[in-house]
Design a protein around this motif. Structure first.
Motif, mmCIF file in Angstrom:
data_model
loop_
_atom_site.group_PDB
_atom_site.id
_atom_site.type_symbol
_atom_site.label_atom_id
_atom_site.label_comp_id
_atom_site.label_asym_id
_atom_site.label_seq_id
_atom_site.Cartn_x
_atom_site.Cartn_y
_atom_site.Cartn_z
ATOM 1 N N GLU A 1 -5.867 -1.081 0.154
ATOM 2 C CA GLU A 1 -5.010 -2.717 -0.501
ATOM 3 C C GLU A 1 -4.836 -2.998 -1.750
ATOM 4 O O GLU A 1 -3.878 -3.109 -1.979
ATOM 5 C CB GLU A 1 -5.790 -3.682 0.122
ATOM 6 C CG GLU A 1 -5.495 -5.539 0.176
ATOM 7 C CD GLU A 1 -6.398 -6.025 0.810
ATOM 8 O OE1 GLU A 1 -6.548 -7.348 0.044
ATOM 9 O OE2 GLU A 1 -6.946 -5.582 1.096
ATOM 10 N N THR A 2 -5.555 -2.500 -2.742
ATOM 11 C CA THR A 2 -5.300 -2.359 -4.835
ATOM 12 C C THR A 2 -5.141 -0.983 -4.479
ATOM 13 O O THR A 2 -3.962 -0.833 -5.867
ATOM 14 C CB THR A 2 -6.707 -2.596 -5.046
ATOM 15 O OG1 THR A 2 -7.391 -1.182 -4.482
ATOM 16 C CG2 THR A 2 -7.915 -4.181 -4.545
ATOM 17 N N PRO B 1 -1.562 0.401 -3.313
ATOM 18 C CA PRO B 1 -0.864 0.638 -2.650
ATOM 19 C C PRO B 1 0.535 1.891 -2.891
ATOM 20 O O PRO B 1 1.476 2.109 -1.763
ATOM 21 C CB PRO B 1 0.321 -0.825 -2.591
ATOM 22 C CG PRO B 1 0.232 -1.561 -3.816
ATOM 23 C CD PRO B 1 -1.425 -0.812 -3.983
ATOM 24 N N LEU C 1 2.194 -1.309 3.625
ATOM 25 C CA LEU C 1 1.587 -1.958 2.952
ATOM 26 C C LEU C 1 -0.494 -1.086 3.762
ATOM 27 O O LEU C 1 0.253 -0.193 4.121
ATOM 28 C CB LEU C 1 1.153 -3.575 4.561
ATOM 29 C CG LEU C 1 2.273 -4.181 3.962
ATOM 30 C CD1 LEU C 1 2.244 -5.157 5.228
ATOM 31 C CD2 LEU C 1 1.387 -5.259 2.847
ATOM 32 N N PRO C 2 -1.495 -1.128 2.938
ATOM 33 C CA PRO C 2 -2.381 -0.085 3.869
ATOM 34 C C PRO C 2 -2.535 -0.402 4.646
ATOM 35 O O PRO C 2 -2.759 -1.094 5.765
ATOM 36 C CB PRO C 2 -3.715 -1.400 3.437
ATOM 37 C CG PRO C 2 -3.161 -2.294 2.733
ATOM 38 C CD PRO C 2 -2.248 -2.496 2.141
ATOM 39 N N ARG D 1 -11.459 -1.682 1.530
ATOM 40 C CA ARG D 1 -9.788 -2.465 0.371
ATOM 41 C C ARG D 1 -9.430 -1.719 -0.403
ATOM 42 O O ARG D 1 -8.567 -2.323 -1.191
ATOM 43 C CB ARG D 1 -10.380 -3.588 -0.492
ATOM 44 C CG ARG D 1 -11.350 -4.994 0.254
ATOM 45 C CD ARG D 1 -10.936 -5.242 1.754
ATOM 46 N NE ARG D 1 -9.744 -6.173 1.674
ATOM 47 C CZ ARG D 1 -8.752 -6.675 3.021
ATOM 48 N NH1 ARG D 1 -9.127 -6.217 3.265
ATOM 49 N NH2 ARG D 1 -8.133 -7.499 2.721
ATOM 50 N N GLN E 1 -3.113 -9.191 7.197
ATOM 51 C CA GLN E 1 -1.586 -9.247 6.201
ATOM 52 C C GLN E 1 -0.334 -8.650 7.014
ATOM 53 O O GLN E 1 0.526 -9.232 7.214
ATOM 54 C CB GLN E 1 -1.708 -7.315 5.389
ATOM 55 C CG GLN E 1 -3.083 -7.392 4.667
ATOM 56 C CD GLN E 1 -3.028 -6.343 3.868
ATOM 57 O OE1 GLN E 1 -1.999 -5.676 3.491
ATOM 58 N NE2 GLN E 1 -2.840 -6.778 2.077
#
Lengths: 440, 279
Positions: A378-379, A381, A228-229, A375, A251
């Motif tokens: 997140e986009t 990974p 995960l980020p 972000r 998250q």
């Protein structure tokens, strides 16, 4: 009973880095300043990785090294650690710029540093009022802020200007309408860490540091945050290690992850465990970080009030910057307050000079440039999974003798990447990383 | 006007204290210093009465200069004046020497500005002797009420006070003439969340530091180590009590269990004492 009216020239809410900076500058400018802190002591409620940058400190306290700041070690080695599932690739820099004296950054513990920092504000003449929480504002009928209300009996403090440095949980900014919504988990990272005590010599030996005047600050990407980020960190204090990571709050909630489980998994990693082995846990803690960036910032001023630091989401997550922004923003708000006092005008017209000042320096420029980064992980990974593993595998192969033609080896290394991510996509990742960092 | 005097002590926060297993000494490093909790409650009671009777509160303490933190806290909690007795020569005092110094200081304060009521905590949480308050009362020849849980009434015209004190059996209600001295349990008053003006006053307040140089004169052989006949023979950690014997009454039966308990008490020679408490 006491019934005297309490009056100051300015009130600062929160004796963190931004607040004490603001109080220091206003007090030096001759204002009678109340620095209101909810904790028992400044820094008692604060937490970071962490290292603190000296450029901001020096701007307010040029002779800071003579004032015995409670630094642990200078950062003489910095960089990235890429943690693969079963290995570690280190990419750190030492020497050169990092050998400057005083150093660009020092590793420290906030409970110690913030107390020292607030002490500088007190020596400048600000009155530190601890154990007191600001819960609301005093406002004229027309809305201008003219002081604060604290949680104590007879707890009103009158002042024509208030600088809000309340930290990430920006309840007062909400109350004042500087921001029209409550905290959003998607814009918040939860960072958590352990401070693990080890003998100084052991730390020096394990981290390859010459002595206690050398220190490491590493950002750890890869097998830290379950894909995960998130980003881990390792800092060497004098006689302890600060080690932990930050992940996005939404998250953690969505996947029902418990911070201490993730941290324990990180500490049990085969490349990390030997570094902390035999150490004694001194401290376990965490704190929210406002990582929403430029888009998550509140309005920065209103009639009689300004906002600075974490409360205004002044954090550059990729570069671990935030403390320096807080200090500089506090200073700029204070300069604006001094200007307001000399003009006798505390309306938004004068307060808007605060935003102008922020725009002239690095803070707003950087936050604008990095507006897309919050972000990014997140986009993408693959930065937590594909690349750290690829790096580890391919370097491992490069430095192994397999008794095979090298061409096969290089094909194998390329395959190690393309099995995971096509070359076109990898190129695309680099471009979008650059875009988010450069602000294109 | 009502004038209360409160004697306070700064102590290590014994809720997280450690004893060095080798030397048997207290490990003071990193242990926060606090106002002795019983003293804090006594001060709260004094301040409550100050507010009711429109009076004032003086606090005194003896100790190193670091005690000023606690004296400032006393101002925050509503005291008006704070005096710290601080001199290297006072160091090492036992309860006899401490009560001598405090009594002399109270005498000096009293002669300038008569004191109606003196508050002490029932004991300090570090030494736990409960001797200094009574020692001061004897030296000043003031009536004393120990283990006070409530100051029911103060009548300045009649110069009397009505105090409730806790004993193991019951609560006693005592009336005594003023000036008097009470030593207080925590129930005497709740520690208030100080009003902001009092907090600000405390932040700007510097306690008066009284030393051997004055304003009070002390007999050199009654202070500090010289005035302290107490000899600490040994310090250490008591062994942990062994876990008691457990009897499952469901298996053994209630009356059989009781018989066993009485028998064991008789064997141990404590049966009479045990029954003596029952009515």
């Amino acid at each position: 009973m006491n019934s005297e009216r309490i009056e100051f020239d300015a009130v600062v809410v929160g004796a963190g880095l931004a607040g004490a900076a603001a109080a220091m500058v206003m007090a030096r400018g001759g204002l009678n300043v109340a620095l209101v802190e909810r904790g028992q002591k400044p820094g008692g409620k604060n937490y970071f990785g962490g290292a603190i940058y000296t450029h901001a400190i020096a701007e307010l306290v040029p002779d800071f090294m003579d004032r015995r700041p409670p630094f642990e070690r200078p950062v003489t080695e910095a960089g990235f650690w890429f943690l693969a599932r079963d290995g570690l690739t280190r990419m750190t820099v030492q020497g050169g710029e990092l050998n400057a004296d005083p150093a660009d950054a020092y590793i420290t513990l906030r409970a110690n540093f913030d107390a020292w920092w607030a002490q500088q504000a007190q020596e400048a003449g600000a009155l530190l009022i601890p154990k007191t929480t600001v819960v609301d504002f005093l406002r004229k009928q027309t809305g201008e802020v003219v002081g604060v209300v604290t949680d104590r009996p007879q707890g009103e403090i009158h002042a024509p200007v208030v600088i809000i440095c309340e930290g990430v949980n920006n309840l007062l900014a909400q109350k004042l309408g500087l921001i029209d919504h409550d905290l959003e988990p998607a814009t918040l990272a939860l960072a958590f860490k352990q401070v693990i005590s080890l003998p100084m010599e052991t730390i020096n030996a394990r981290f390859g540091l010459q002595d206690e005047h050398h220190g490491l600050a590493a950002s750890v990407l890869g097998d830290v945050s379950l894909g995960l980020p998130g980003m881990g960190f390792v800092y060497t204090n004098k006689g302890s290690i600060s080690i932990g990571l930050g992940m996005m709050l939404d998250q953690l909630a969505e996947y029902r992850l418990r911070p201490y489980d993730i941290l324990q998994r990180y500490l049990d990693h085969p490349a990390i465990a030997p570094l902390v082995q035999g150490g004694q846990l001194l401290e376990y803690g965490g704190h929210l970080i406002p990582e929403g960036g430029y888009h998550a910032m509140p309005k920065l001023y209103t009639d009689g009030a300004m906002i600075a630091g974490d409360a205004a989401a002044m954090v550059n997550a990729l570069h671990w910057e935030g403390t320096n922004m807080a200090i500089i923003a506090g200073k700029l708000a204070a300069e604006t307050a001094l200007e307001a006092h000399s003009r006798g005008d505390f309306t938004a017209r004068v307060m808007s000079r605060y935003e102008d000042r922020l725009g002239e320096g690095f803070i707003l420029k950087d936050l604008k440039q990095y507006r897309g980064f919050s972000r990014f992980l997140e986009t993408h990974p693959q930065f937590m999974d594909v690349y750290p593993n690829f790096l580890n595998d391919s370097l491992g192969q490069f430095f192994s003798a397999y008794g095979k033609p090298k061409k096969e080896l290089f094909n194998g290394m390329l395959g190690a990447l393309t099995n995971r991510r096509s070359l076109i996509r990898a190129a695309g990742d680099i471009v979008s990383m650059a875009r988010s960092v450069m602000g294109w | 006007m009502f004038h209360a005097l409160v004697a306070i002590k700064q102590v290590p926060d014994t809720t997280n204290i450690r004893i060095d297993p080798d030397t048997g000494n207290l490990v003071r490093e990193g242990v926060p210093a606090i106002m002795n909790p019983y003293d804090a409650h006594a001060l709260a009671a004094a301040v409550e009465w100050k507010r009711k009777l429109n009076g004032r509160v003086t606090v005194i303490s003896m100790g190193p200069p670091s005690f000023t933190t606690t004296l400032r806290e006393a101002i925050e909690l509503g005291a008006d004046r704070a005096i710290l007795l601080s001199d290297r020569k006072f160091a090492g005092a036992d309860t006899l020497a401490t009560s001598y110094v405090l009594a002399e200081v109270i005498r000096a304060v009293h002669s300038d500005d008569p004191v109606d009521l003196i508050f002490f905590g029932k004991q300090a949480i570090d030494g736990d002797t409960a001797q200094v308050g009574p020692g001061v009362a004897v030296r000043l020849d003031f009536p004393i009420v120990t283990y006070a849980v409530n100051v029911r009434a103060i009548d300045l015209n009649e110069a009397t006070i009505v105090v409730e004190r806790k004993t193991e059996r019951w609560t006693e209600v005592v009336e005594t003439p003023l000036p008097a001295l009470v030593t207080c349990e925590k129930e005497i008053a709740a520690i208030p969340f100080a009003p902001l003006p009092d907090l600000i006053k405390s932040l700007r307040y510097d306690p008066e530091i009284w030393t051997l140089a004055g304003p009070v004169e002390f007999a050199a052989d009654e202070i500090g180590v010289r005035g302290s006949p107490t000899i600490v023979y040994q310090m250490g950690t008591p062994p942990l009590p062994e876990a008691g014997e457990k009897i499952n009454t469901r298996e053994a039966g209630v009356s059989a269990t009781l018989d066993l308990v009485f028998k064991k008490a008789e064997d141990a020679g404590v049966l009479d004492a045990m029954l003596g408490g029952a009515q």
